[in-house]
Design a protein around this motif. Structure first.
Motif, PDB file in Angstrom:
ATOM      1  N   ASP A 260       0.807  -1.214   0.000  1.00  0.00           N
ATOM      2  CA  ASP A 260       0.000   0.000   0.000  1.00  0.00           C
ATOM      3  C   ASP A 260       0.847   1.274   0.000  1.00  0.00           C
ATOM      4  OD1 ASP A 260       0.985  -0.463   2.507  1.00  0.00           O
ATOM      5  OD2 ASP A 260      -0.759   0.377   3.547  1.00  0.00           O
ATOM      6  N   ARG A 261       2.166   1.139  -0.082  1.00  0.00           N
ATOM      7  CA  ARG A 261       3.021   2.324  -0.075  1.00  0.00           C
ATOM      8  C   ARG A 261       4.130   2.178  -1.117  1.00  0.00           C
ATOM      9  NH1 ARG A 261       1.407   5.354   4.107  1.00  0.00           N
ATOM     10  NH2 ARG A 261       2.986   6.929   3.642  1.00  0.00           N
ATOM     11  N   ILE A 262       4.597   3.317  -1.588  1.00  0.00           N
ATOM     12  CA  ILE A 262       5.729   3.373  -2.512  1.00  0.00           C
ATOM     13  C   ILE A 262       6.908   3.937  -1.733  1.00  0.00           C
ATOM     14  CG2 ILE A 262       6.610   4.388  -4.648  1.00  0.00           C
ATOM     15  CD1 ILE A 262       3.703   4.603  -5.581  1.00  0.00           C
ATOM     16  N   ILE A 263       7.986   3.147  -1.619  1.00  0.00           N
ATOM     17  CA  ILE A 263       9.119   3.537  -0.791  1.00  0.00           C
ATOM     18  C   ILE A 263      10.353   3.698  -1.665  1.00  0.00           C
ATOM     19  CG2 ILE A 263      10.634   2.864   1.107  1.00  0.00           C
ATOM     20  CD1 ILE A 263       8.303   1.352   2.318  1.00  0.00           C
ATOM     21  N   VAL A 264      11.028   4.839  -1.520  1.00  0.00           N
ATOM     22  CA  VAL A 264      12.311   5.066  -2.180  1.00  0.00           C
ATOM     23  C   VAL A 264      13.307   5.521  -1.122  1.00  0.00           C
ATOM     24  CG1 VAL A 264      11.271   5.667  -4.393  1.00  0.00           C
ATOM     25  CG2 VAL A 264      11.746   7.464  -2.751  1.00  0.00           C
ATOM     26  N   SER A 265      14.575   5.200  -1.345  1.00  0.00           N
ATOM     27  CA  SER A 265      15.606   5.605  -0.391  1.00  0.00           C
ATOM     28  C   SER A 265      16.864   6.010  -1.144  1.00  0.00           C
ATOM     29  CB  SER A 265      15.914   4.467   0.586  1.00  0.00           C
ATOM     30  OG  SER A 265      16.496   3.365  -0.106  1.00  0.00           O
ATOM     31  N   SER A 266      17.629   6.892  -0.509  1.00  0.00           N
ATOM     32  CA  SER A 266      18.890   7.352  -1.093  1.00  0.00           C
ATOM     33  C   SER A 266      19.917   7.451   0.030  1.00  0.00           C
ATOM     34  CB  SER A 266      18.691   8.708  -1.777  1.00  0.00           C
ATOM     35  OG  SER A 266      19.877   9.127  -2.418  1.00  0.00           O
ATOM     36  N   LYS A 267      21.138   7.015  -0.236  1.00  0.00           N
ATOM     37  CA  LYS A 267      22.154   6.885   0.807  1.00  0.00           C
ATOM     38  C   LYS A 267      23.183   8.010   0.714  1.00  0.00           C
ATOM     39  CE  LYS A 267      25.466   3.591   2.738  1.00  0.00           C
ATOM     40  NZ  LYS A 267      26.113   2.279   2.545  1.00  0.00           N
ATOM     41  N   ILE A 268      23.509   8.602   1.893  1.00  0.00           N
ATOM     42  CA  ILE A 268      24.611   9.553   2.001  1.00  0.00           C
ATOM     43  C   ILE A 268      25.562   8.979   3.049  1.00  0.00           C
ATOM     44  CG2 ILE A 268      24.992  12.046   1.905  1.00  0.00           C
ATOM     45  CD1 ILE A 268      22.023  12.186   3.022  1.00  0.00           C
ATOM     46  N   LYS A 269      26.708   8.535   2.605  1.00  0.00           N
ATOM     47  CA  LYS A 269      27.635   7.864   3.505  1.00  0.00           C
ATOM     48  C   LYS A 269      26.906   6.721   4.211  1.00  0.00           C
ATOM     49  CE  LYS A 269      30.556  11.965   4.072  1.00  0.00           C
ATOM     50  NZ  LYS A 269      31.643  11.443   3.232  1.00  0.00           N
ATOM     51  N   ASN A 270      26.742   6.773   5.551  1.00  0.00           N
ATOM     52  CA  ASN A 270      26.028   5.707   6.265  1.00  0.00           C
ATOM     53  C   ASN A 270      24.612   6.124   6.675  1.00  0.00           C
ATOM     54  OD1 ASN A 270      27.271   7.595   8.052  1.00  0.00           O
ATOM     55  ND2 ASN A 270      26.733   6.272   9.773  1.00  0.00           N
ATOM     56  N   ILE A 271      24.103   7.216   6.099  1.00  0.00           N
ATOM     57  CA  ILE A 271      22.783   7.747   6.441  1.00  0.00           C
ATOM     58  C   ILE A 271      21.842   7.529   5.249  1.00  0.00           C
ATOM     59  CG2 ILE A 271      21.505   9.766   7.231  1.00  0.00           C
ATOM     60  CD1 ILE A 271      23.656   8.751   9.166  1.00  0.00           C
ATOM     61  N   TYR A 272      20.610   7.117   5.555  1.00  0.00           N
ATOM     62  CA  TYR A 272      19.606   6.874   4.525  1.00  0.00           C
ATOM     63  C   TYR A 272      18.484   7.907   4.631  1.00  0.00           C
ATOM     64  CZ  TYR A 272      21.758   2.300   3.840  1.00  0.00           C
ATOM     65  OH  TYR A 272      22.631   1.291   3.572  1.00  0.00           O
ATOM     66  N   LEU A 273      18.117   8.464   3.472  1.00  0.00           N
ATOM     67  CA  LEU A 273      16.906   9.286   3.389  1.00  0.00           C
ATOM     68  C   LEU A 273      15.812   8.420   2.778  1.00  0.00           C
ATOM     69  CD1 LEU A 273      15.173  11.862   3.297  1.00  0.00           C
ATOM     70  CD2 LEU A 273      16.243  12.399   1.100  1.00  0.00           C
ATOM     71  N   GLU A 274      14.717   8.214   3.492  1.00  0.00           N
ATOM     72  CA  GLU A 274      13.618   7.355   3.027  1.00  0.00           C
ATOM     73  C   GLU A 274      12.350   8.180   2.876  1.00  0.00           C
ATOM     74  OE1 GLU A 274      13.057   3.938   5.431  1.00  0.00           O
ATOM     75  OE2 GLU A 274      14.920   2.963   4.745  1.00  0.00           O
ATOM     76  N   ILE A 275      11.685   7.957   1.732  1.00  0.00           N
ATOM     77  CA  ILE A 275      10.401   8.610   1.443  1.00  0.00           C
ATOM     78  C   ILE A 275       9.376   7.514   1.212  1.00  0.00           C
ATOM     79  CG2 ILE A 275       9.143  10.198  -0.058  1.00  0.00           C
ATOM     80  CD1 ILE A 275      11.824  11.420  -0.846  1.00  0.00           C
ATOM     81  N   SER A 276       8.309   7.523   1.994  1.00  0.00           N
ATOM     82  CA  SER A 276       7.239   6.536   1.880  1.00  0.00           C
ATOM     83  C   SER A 276       5.949   7.265   1.501  1.00  0.00           C
ATOM     84  CB  SER A 276       7.058   5.777   3.195  1.00  0.00           C
ATOM     85  OG  SER A 276       5.963   4.884   3.110  1.00  0.00           O
ATOM     86  N   ILE A 277       5.409   6.941   0.309  1.00  0.00           N
ATOM     87  CA  ILE A 277       4.234   7.638  -0.231  1.00  0.00           C
ATOM     88  C   ILE A 277       3.054   6.679  -0.254  1.00  0.00           C
ATOM     89  CG2 ILE A 277       3.313   8.934  -2.201  1.00  0.00           C
ATOM     90  CD1 ILE A 277       6.258   9.371  -3.047  1.00  0.00           C
ATOM     91  N   GLU A 278       1.903   7.149   0.180  1.00  0.00           N
ATOM     92  CA  GLU A 278       0.679   6.345   0.159  1.00  0.00           C
ATOM     93  C   GLU A 278       0.289   6.072  -1.291  1.00  0.00           C
ATOM     94  OE1 GLU A 278      -2.426   4.104   1.305  1.00  0.00           O
ATOM     95  OE2 GLU A 278      -0.979   4.995   2.690  1.00  0.00           O
ATOM     96  N   ARG A 279       0.133   4.789  -1.637  1.00  0.00           N
ATOM     97  CA  ARG A 279      -0.160   4.397  -3.023  1.00  0.00           C
ATOM     98  C   ARG A 279      -1.492   4.953  -3.512  1.00  0.00           C
ATOM     99  NH1 ARG A 279      -2.477   0.180  -6.007  1.00  0.00           N
ATOM    100  NH2 ARG A 279      -1.205  -0.548  -7.764  1.00  0.00           N
ATOM    101  N   ASN A 280      -2.489   4.983  -2.639  1.00  0.00           N
ATOM    102  CA  ASN A 280      -3.815   5.452  -3.051  1.00  0.00           C
ATOM    103  C   ASN A 280      -3.820   6.932  -3.410  1.00  0.00           C
ATOM    104  OD1 ASN A 280      -5.098   3.003  -2.829  1.00  0.00           O
ATOM    105  ND2 ASN A 280      -5.635   3.294  -0.682  1.00  0.00           N
ATOM    106  N   GLU A 281      -2.855   7.679  -2.887  1.00  0.00           N
ATOM    107  CA  GLU A 281      -2.807   9.098  -3.249  1.00  0.00           C
ATOM    108  C   GLU A 281      -2.488   9.276  -4.730  1.00  0.00           C
ATOM    109  OE1 GLU A 281      -0.533  13.245  -2.055  1.00  0.00           O
ATOM    110  OE2 GLU A 281      -0.292  11.466  -0.821  1.00  0.00           O
ATOM    111  N   ILE A 282      -1.741   8.321  -5.290  1.00  0.00           N
ATOM    112  CA  ILE A 282      -1.356   8.400  -6.698  1.00  0.00           C
ATOM    113  C   ILE A 282      -2.430   7.795  -7.596  1.00  0.00           C
ATOM    114  CG2 ILE A 282       0.352   7.647  -8.395  1.00  0.00           C
ATOM    115  CD1 ILE A 282       2.403   7.630  -6.120  1.00  0.00           C
ATOM    116  N   VAL A 283      -2.948   6.653  -7.201  1.00  0.00           N
ATOM    117  CA  VAL A 283      -3.850   5.916  -8.089  1.00  0.00           C
ATOM    118  C   VAL A 283      -5.274   5.855  -7.571  1.00  0.00           C
ATOM    119  CG1 VAL A 283      -1.936   4.519  -8.922  1.00  0.00           C
ATOM    120  CG2 VAL A 283      -3.283   3.704  -6.987  1.00  0.00           C
ATOM    121  N   GLY A 284      -5.588   6.599  -6.521  1.00  0.00           N
ATOM    122  CA  GLY A 284      -6.922   6.497  -5.922  1.00  0.00           C
ATOM    123  C   GLY A 284      -8.031   6.772  -6.911  1.00  0.00           C
TER     124      GLY A 284
END
Length: 554
Positions: free
Chosen positions: A221-245
């Protein structure tokens, strides 16, 4: 039994049902599948967009982290004030002076680099901390918190590098370097970074976080993307229904409509049976009555449409003609001539299509895809023109449009070495001509007149004068020798018939069609000098003042 089954499968009712199924079912399935593909594509596009945004943001943060480390090490290793502070006593004037200078130098250098939100130097010898914070409003509260944080680090063991900590209910990303006499570092306010990132996101239902451990979960039910900076992760979790509702609702509606369409097939068949099949049954029954000898039978019922009313009327008229046995010889001859005319038109079309397909084949070998697309578009216009609704004559502007399309096509083949000029009287726009009459002569001008690497000039002149229409097609191409010219003239005057079925058929058909529509006064004349020019003059009577249709010879 076998005959009944054969009749059932060949009946129009069965075919109508099959056509309904073929039209309704596949189209609905295609629509559902296509919409699912649209949803998948939209999800993937949003995922890629979010990933690109996260990568760009982490790249920017990574650059700032590098700048932070560089600035810290510069002051630690090369700044004389920092070096003196490590050697002096806290109450010493030199120490205090060096600390003040270090603070302002740090502030000055930080203003010239895009680094962290703050920096600190903790002198272990004197247990004193220098803190520089970009945000003065939080400096007082943050000063005590950082001192407590550094004390805790010394007690529990210093973790060098970049790590996430929570101070005053806020998350910070700290960089710490622990040496013998000094512990220094810098920090980023992660809450501020999150606010900056949130301004770039176009969603409302999402989660954004910085972590030191990547989240391996991927819920449906969610779309998750992540990007790494050294040993730190930036994670974005988007509700799937917001895109395809909204699209999902549309797909459900489409599916319901598909089932409704299938359920309505019997209703649709009954409606078609009443509107289309029942009148056909009446006409078939009437034919059987006539075939069985009932010459007085007529269809007296009122039709449910204009088309079937005309069919009933035609049948009744046919029955009257059969009964009285008065078949007009003129109508027989006219029907014969129309059949001959259509045969002539059919003979004309393959001649042009063969040339066009040869051109497409040549361009395909050259891999000139754009040119092939343009020719196919023209060819579709050509088919639309010749497959008209039983029209024997067309207004000249339609013929002219097709000619211009053909000129554009051959210009592609001959690299722009064909140029056509037009001198058309306004009255010619109201003249009706046999389809492809002018087109075929333009085609011959290009086919026999083109010279390699030399511009071919073709002029088309259309005149209306003294109730006569004159078309002149002239080119400055190869021309004809005397023998060929004489042969063409004899063909046009009916003095010579080609021994081969395909030889000069274009000229024969053109003059026959002209004389059929406009009478024996119609003519086609050809003049030519080899190596200089060829000119074709088409002339026929036409009275625009009396009628808008050409006179058909009897």
């Amino acid at each position: 039994m076998q005959k009944k089954i054969h009749r059932l499968f060949n009946s129009i009712s069965t075919k109508v049902i099959l056509i309904i199924f073929i039209l309704v079912l596949p189209l609905n399935l295609i629509a559902i599948v296509q919409n699912q593909r649209v949803i998948d594509t939209m999800i993937e596009q949003n995922r890629a967009s979010a990933q690109t945004l996260a990568d760009a943001f982490t790249y920017d943060i990574g650059s700032r982290m590098v700048n932070t480390q560089t600035l810290l090490f510069y002051f630690l290793m090369e700044n004389p004030d920092c070096i003196r502070m490590k050697l002096q006593n806290e109450n010493n004037y030199t120490y205090q002076s060096s600390k003040l200078k270090l603070y302002y130098n740090l502030k000055k250098m930080e203003g010239m680099t895009n680094g962290g939100d703050g920096y600190f130097y903790f002198m272990k010898k004197v247990n004193d901390t220098l803190i520089y914070d970009k945000n003065p409003k939080e400096s007082n509260q943050l000063y005590q918190s950082i001192n407590n944080f550094l004390s805790a680090q010394l007690r529990e063991g210093v973790k060098n590098g970049w790590h996430i900590y929570e101070l005053n209910s806020k998350k910070y990303l700290f960089f710490i370097v622990d040496q013998k006499d000094v512990m220094c570092g810098g920090w980023f306010n992660l809450d501020s970074l999150k606010m900056l990132m949130e301004k770039r996101l176009k969603y409302t239902d999402y989660l954004l976080s910085f972590t030191e451990k990547q989240n391996k979960e991927n819920p449906d039910d969610r779309i998750i993307v992540s990007s790494k900076i050294k040993n730190i992760y930036l994670e974005i979790s988007i509700e799937r229904n917001e895109i395809v509702g909204r699209i999902s609702i549309y797909v459900k509606i489409l599916q319901i409509m598909a089932f409704l369409y299938l359920a309505l097939i019997p209703v649709l068949f009954m409606a078609l049976r009443s509107l289309l099949l029942h009148p056909l049954y009446k006409i078939n029954n009437a034919h059987r009555q006539i075939h069985n000898g009932n010459q007085d039978f007529r269809i007296m019922e009122k039709a449910n449409s204009v088309e079937y009313m005309e069919a009933y009327r035609s049948f009744n008229q046919m029955a009257n003609n059969l009964k009285t046995l008065k078949i007009d010889s003129y109508e027989k001859e006219l029907a014969k001539q129309k059949m001959e005319l259509r045969n002539l038109q059919l003979q004309i079309r393959p001649h042009f299509l063969l040339n066009t397909f040869n051109l497409i084949y040549t361009l395909a070998q050259r891999k000139e895809i754009t040119a092939i697309q343009q020719i196919i578009i023209y060819l579709s216009e050509y088919f639309r023109y010749i497959f008209r609704s039983d029209k024997e004559l067309e207004l000249f502007p339609k013929e002219l449009k097709l000619v211009k399309g053909y000129v554009k096509m051959v210009s592609i083949n001959y690299s722009g070495n064909v140029k056509v000029s037009y001198e058309i009287n306004p009255e010619i726009s109201f003249v009706r001509v046999p389809p492809l009459l002018i087109h075929n002569f333009i085609e011959n001008s290009v086919k026999y007149g083109i010279k390699q690497g030399i511009m071919l000039h073709i002029s088309i002149i259309g005149q209306y004068k003294d109730k006569k229409v004159t078309f002149i097609i002239k080119d400055d191409g190869n021309g004809m020798d005397e023998a060929t010219l004489e042969k063409c003239r004899r063909l046009l005057h009916g003095e010579y018939e080609s021994e081969r079925s395909n030889s000069s058929i274009g000229l024969q058909n053109s003059i026959r069609r002209l004389k059929y529509f406009y009478g024996q006064d119609s003519s086609i004349e050809i003049t030519s000098i080899q190596g200089e020019f060829t000119s074709v003059t088409i002339q026929f009577p036409y009275n625009l003042e009396v009628e808008d249709e050409p006179i058909i010879s009897e």
